[in-house]
Scaffold this motif. Structure first.
Motif, PDB file in Angstrom:
ATOM      1  N   VAL A 168       0.844  -1.187   0.000  1.00 22.19           N
ATOM      2  CA  VAL A 168       0.000   0.000   0.000  1.00 22.19           C
ATOM      3  C   VAL A 168       0.882   1.241   0.000  1.00 22.19           C
ATOM      4  N   ARG A 169       0.530   2.223  -0.791  1.00 22.09           N
ATOM      5  CA  ARG A 169       1.253   3.495  -0.798  1.00 22.09           C
ATOM      6  C   ARG A 169       0.244   4.623  -0.586  1.00 22.09           C
ATOM      7  N   GLY A 170       0.561   5.511   0.360  1.00 19.97           N
ATOM      8  CA  GLY A 170      -0.272   6.678   0.621  1.00 19.97           C
ATOM      9  C   GLY A 170       0.425   7.925   0.130  1.00 19.97           C
ATOM     10  N   TYR A 171      -0.357   8.889  -0.328  1.00 18.79           N
ATOM     11  CA  TYR A 171       0.174  10.136  -0.884  1.00 18.79           C
ATOM     12  C   TYR A 171      -0.384  11.337  -0.136  1.00 18.79           C
ATOM     13  N   LEU A 172       0.462  12.333   0.074  1.00 23.19           N
ATOM     14  CA  LEU A 172       0.071  13.623   0.636  1.00 23.19           C
ATOM     15  C   LEU A 172       0.454  14.704  -0.361  1.00 23.19           C
ATOM     16  N   GLU A 173      -0.508  15.553  -0.702  1.00 21.73           N
ATOM     17  CA  GLU A 173      -0.248  16.679  -1.605  1.00 21.73           C
ATOM     18  C   GLU A 173      -0.786  17.961  -0.998  1.00 21.73           C
ATOM     19  N   VAL A 174      -0.191  19.097  -1.412  1.00 20.93           N
ATOM     20  CA  VAL A 174      -0.627  20.426  -0.994  1.00 20.93           C
ATOM     21  C   VAL A 174      -0.919  21.244  -2.245  1.00 20.93           C
ATOM     22  N   THR A 191      -0.491  24.595  -3.880  1.00 22.24           N
ATOM     23  CA  THR A 191       0.209  25.879  -3.909  1.00 22.24           C
ATOM     24  C   THR A 191       0.258  26.315  -5.367  1.00 22.24           C
ATOM     25  N   SER A 192      -0.836  26.886  -5.854  1.00 23.49           N
ATOM     26  CA  SER A 192      -0.998  27.229  -7.274  1.00 23.49           C
ATOM     27  C   SER A 192      -0.928  25.971  -8.136  1.00 23.49           C
ATOM     28  N   GLY A 193      -1.507  24.901  -7.667  1.00 20.59           N
ATOM     29  CA  GLY A 193      -1.488  23.589  -8.305  1.00 20.59           C
ATOM     30  C   GLY A 193      -1.078  22.556  -7.270  1.00 20.59           C
ATOM     31  N   TRP A 194      -1.465  21.304  -7.486  1.00 20.20           N
ATOM     32  CA  TRP A 194      -1.176  20.255  -6.513  1.00 20.20           C
ATOM     33  C   TRP A 194       0.271  19.781  -6.623  1.00 20.20           C
ATOM     34  N   VAL A 195       0.951  19.731  -5.471  1.00 22.22           N
ATOM     35  CA  VAL A 195       2.350  19.317  -5.386  1.00 22.22           C
ATOM     36  C   VAL A 195       2.450  18.182  -4.368  1.00 22.22           C
ATOM     37  N   GLN A 196       3.104  17.092  -4.746  1.00 23.60           N
ATOM     38  CA  GLN A 196       3.278  15.979  -3.816  1.00 23.60           C
ATOM     39  C   GLN A 196       4.314  16.341  -2.764  1.00 23.60           C
ATOM     40  N   LEU A 197       3.914  16.204  -1.492  1.00 25.08           N
ATOM     41  CA  LEU A 197       4.825  16.462  -0.375  1.00 25.08           C
ATOM     42  C   LEU A 197       5.523  15.198   0.097  1.00 25.08           C
TER      43      LEU A 197
END
Length: 135
Positions: free
Chosen positions: A70-76, A78-84
């Motif tokens: 399983v892989r989880g993703y977090l994005e923010v 900031t003028s478009g989605w960026v993977q953190l």
């Protein structure tokens, strides 16, 4: 005189303690969950990810012994989605991987969880939808 002061301080302290306890419980009410549904899996989902608001922890759960990780993703946004961050969990049934990431107010975030056949796999077998939240 002393007993009157003691009773008054108990009367004043009781509401403060009640407010403190309810405030502490509210810190946990901000948790955000996303699930990858699978009717064959226990509890109806094979994977999950949670943002634990108290401490800004992110946990990626594998809930089904199906041979997939399983892989989880977090994005923010900031003028478009960026993977953190992304976190892989290949430990198996009822396990989780965890990472910490400070989420700050006024930003929009989203999380999702996917299953993969291994840590090197770049094509998910299945993914949840995105779950959006703000601090």
């Amino acid at each position: 005189m002393k007993s009157w002061i003691a009773r008054a301080s108990v009367l004043v302290a009781a509401p403060a303690l009640a407010l403190g306890a309810s405030g502490e419980a509210m810190a946990y009410s901000g948790n955000t969950w996303v699930y990858l549904n699978n009717s064959s899996a226990p509890n109806g989902y094979s994977a999950a990810m949670v943002h634990v608001d108290d401490g800004d922890l992110f946990r990626v759960y594998d809930n089904y012994a199906d041979g997939y990780g399983v892989r989880g993703y977090l994005e923010v946004n900031t003028s478009g989605w960026v993977q953190l961050h992304s976190s892989y969990n290949g430990k198996g049934y009822i396990s989780y991987s965890q990472f910490e990431r400070d989420v700050v107010g006024n930003n929009s975030y989203r999380i999702k969880v996917c299953t993969f056949s291994g840590i090197e796999d770049t094509s998910p077998s299945a993914c949840s939808g995105w779950k959006y939240f703000q601090e």
